[in-house]
Design an enzyme around this catalytic site. Sequence first.
Site, PDB file in Angstrom:
ATOM      1  N   SER A 138       0.630  -1.328  -0.048  1.00 12.71           N
ATOM      2  CA  SER A 138      -0.019  -0.268   0.009  1.00 12.71           C
ATOM      3  C   SER A 138       0.967   1.250  -0.143  1.00 12.71           C
ATOM      4  CB  SER A 138      -0.756   0.062   1.200  1.00 12.71           C
ATOM      5  OG  SER A 138      -1.520   1.219   1.435  1.00 12.71           O
ATOM      6  N   LYS A 164      -1.291  -1.116  -4.478  1.00 12.55           N
ATOM      7  CA  LYS A 164      -2.151  -0.047  -3.831  1.00 12.55           C
ATOM      8  C   LYS A 164      -1.696   1.225  -3.921  1.00 12.55           C
ATOM      9  CE  LYS A 164      -4.542   0.042   0.459  1.00 12.55           C
ATOM     10  NZ  LYS A 164      -5.494  -0.660   1.463  1.00 12.55           N
ATOM     11  N   LYS A 166      -2.465   5.112  -2.885  1.00 20.01           N
ATOM     12  CA  LYS A 166      -3.681   5.825  -2.112  1.00 20.01           C
ATOM     13  C   LYS A 166      -4.059   7.058  -2.981  1.00 20.01           C
ATOM     14  CE  LYS A 166      -3.916   3.698   1.909  1.00 20.01           C
ATOM     15  NZ  LYS A 166      -5.349   3.271   2.584  1.00 20.01           N
ATOM     16  N   ASP A 192      -6.957   3.358  -3.506  1.00 22.14           N
ATOM     17  CA  ASP A 192      -7.714   3.232  -2.386  1.00 22.14           C
ATOM     18  C   ASP A 192      -7.722   4.891  -1.652  1.00 22.14           C
ATOM     19  OD1 ASP A 192      -8.718   3.015   0.566  1.00 22.14           O
ATOM     20  OD2 ASP A 192      -7.223   1.977   1.334  1.00 22.14           O
ATOM     21  N   GLU A 217     -11.101   1.025  -3.583  1.00 24.85           N
ATOM     22  CA  GLU A 217     -11.411   0.861  -2.195  1.00 24.85           C
ATOM     23  C   GLU A 217     -11.923   2.008  -1.535  1.00 24.85           C
ATOM     24  OE1 GLU A 217      -8.016  -1.116  -0.236  1.00 24.85           O
ATOM     25  OE2 GLU A 217      -8.808  -0.752   1.689  1.00 24.85           O
ATOM     26  N   ASP A 242     -13.897  -1.409   2.591  1.00 24.82           N
ATOM     27  CA  ASP A 242     -12.954  -1.480   4.032  1.00 24.82           C
ATOM     28  C   ASP A 242     -13.729  -0.887   5.205  1.00 24.82           C
ATOM     29  OD1 ASP A 242     -11.074  -0.696   5.792  1.00 24.82           O
ATOM     30  OD2 ASP A 242      -9.590  -0.082   4.662  1.00 24.82           O
ATOM     31  N   LYS A 266      -9.894  -6.490   7.731  1.00 27.58           N
ATOM     32  CA  LYS A 266      -9.049  -6.217   8.641  1.00 27.58           C
ATOM     33  C   LYS A 266      -9.678  -6.778  10.238  1.00 27.58           C
ATOM     34  CE  LYS A 266      -7.373  -1.971   6.505  1.00 27.58           C
ATOM     35  NZ  LYS A 266      -7.259  -0.524   6.487  1.00 27.58           N
ATOM     36  N   GLY A 294      -3.880  -3.934   6.184  1.00 27.99           N
ATOM     37  CA  GLY A 294      -3.080  -3.510   7.305  1.00 27.99           C
ATOM     38  C   GLY A 294      -3.436  -2.399   7.896  1.00 27.99           C
TER      39      GLY A 294
HETATM   40  O1  OSB Z   1      -6.954   2.071   4.379  1.00 23.34           O
HETATM   41  O2  OSB Z   1      -6.051   0.091   4.062  1.00 23.34           O
HETATM   42  C1  OSB Z   1      -6.240   1.454   4.339  1.00 23.34           C
HETATM   43  C2  OSB Z   1      -3.073   2.172   6.763  1.00 23.34           C
HETATM   44  C3  OSB Z   1      -3.706   3.006   7.748  1.00 23.34           C
HETATM   45  C4  OSB Z   1      -5.121   3.199   7.803  1.00 23.34           C
HETATM   46  C5  OSB Z   1      -5.929   2.800   6.673  1.00 23.34           C
HETATM   47  C6  OSB Z   1      -5.328   1.820   5.461  1.00 23.34           C
HETATM   48  C7  OSB Z   1      -3.870   1.694   5.591  1.00 23.34           C
HETATM   49  C8  OSB Z   1      -3.190   0.989   4.787  1.00 23.34           C
HETATM   50  C9  OSB Z   1      -1.699   0.399   5.156  1.00 23.34           C
HETATM   51  O3  OSB Z   1      -3.264   0.919   3.641  1.00 23.34           O
HETATM   52  C10 OSB Z   1      -1.696  -1.070   4.906  1.00 23.34           C
HETATM   53  C11 OSB Z   1      -0.254  -1.599   5.619  1.00 23.34           C
HETATM   54  O4  OSB Z   1      -0.629  -1.912   6.845  1.00 23.34           O
HETATM   55  O5  OSB Z   1       0.728  -1.658   4.899  1.00 23.34           O
HETATM   56 MG    MG Z   2      -8.507   1.039   2.860  1.00 16.36          MG
END
Ligand code: OSB
Ligand code: MG
Length: 375
Positions: A138, A164, A166, A192, A217, A242, A266, A294
């Site tokens: 991510s 992924k 952001k 995401d 996402e 999510d 999660k 995560g």
């Molecule tokens: O939306 O998946 C998410 C991290 C913090 C808060 C929200 C998200 C995330 C990640 C990180 O996408 C995933 C990771 O632990 O590498």
């Molecule tokens: Mg997410």
Amino acid sequence: MLRIDRLTLREIRMPLREPFAISSGMVHERRICLLQLRHPDGLVSWAECVADEMPNYSPETIDTAWYAIKAWIAPRVLGKTFHSSAEIFNALEENIRGHRMAKAAVEMGMWELAARLQEMPLAKVLGGARTEIATGISLGIQNNPEALVAKARAAQAQGYRKIKVKIKPGADVEYVAAVREALGPEAHLMADANNAYSLHDVQVLKQLDAFDLIMLEQPLAWDDIVQHATLQRQLKTPICLDESITGVDKAEDMVKLGSGKIINIKPGRVGGFASSKAIHDFCAQHNIPVWCGGMLESGVGRAYNVALAALPNFILPGDLSPSARYWEQDIVTPEWTMDARGMVQVPLAQPGMGVTVNLDRVDDLTVRVETLMAR
Ligand code: OSB
Ligand code: MG
């Protein structure tokens, strides 16, 4: 006999190797709440609460979770006897609304303790079938598309099976276009948004359909199921929920309304393993693929995610990056690693979560401790 007589809460601080930005905020350092659950015979299990410092992902924070565990959740478990870890979820649900991350930390710790009492690997106790898990990365929001492309190329070279990115308004179509161009048409790419859009943005989101994303996402509000259904009808790209999926009831709503086609599970977000398994099983019956997300966990939280992702319907790669991606040094031995094929091994050789907590390192990082006993 599943029972604990002492629960210790600890807060540790761990600086990330690089700051991580999502649409709603940036983290430089994680404040992590760790739990130690002690069985009367002396066996101790470690667990992690995934709540962040700020309520920008979920309404919970490390401080609300600490309070909830101390005031309401730990007293439901301390000194009580359970026949199996599957009973804990209901014991914590009754007349305590929400606080799922706080509940999950305790519930998951009880599953790990049960696994070690049975001398079985946690993944096996959960019903896991896989021996290794395909891993995705991510990537946080970068200052410009070139910086994101550099990170995405590096991730592809390391063997990650899914990339992924952001996104947020102003850092979306151009960024995704640049990454798709750089990685080629075959790369498994997704975006995401962490709630950054509304139905007024449909025209922007439709432009993302051009990039063959495996999913988009959580584009809309963190607690929405209804508007996502309106959006999904207008998008070719599958929506993955999510934040909105807080339990199996929301997964049912998603399927009924057509709000999405994939779920990111999660375990912390949904109240723990019993709830994760219920969502997993429901999705398997309805042909909804799931994957494990995560929360920038330490090696303890990662262990729980890896064990869960061994279940059969975790078909898509999980956000299970190795320890070195986040930390100078993790708090567990061995640290989590990923091989050149982008696979993380499920620890199956010893009972429980399969990694050992480095207590000296945890002590060095600890900023507060509170011990709760059976009354
Ligand atoms: O939306 O998946 C998410 C991290 C913090 C808060 C929200 C998200 C995330 C990640 C990180 O996408 C995933 C990771 O632990 O590498
Ligand atoms: Mg997410």
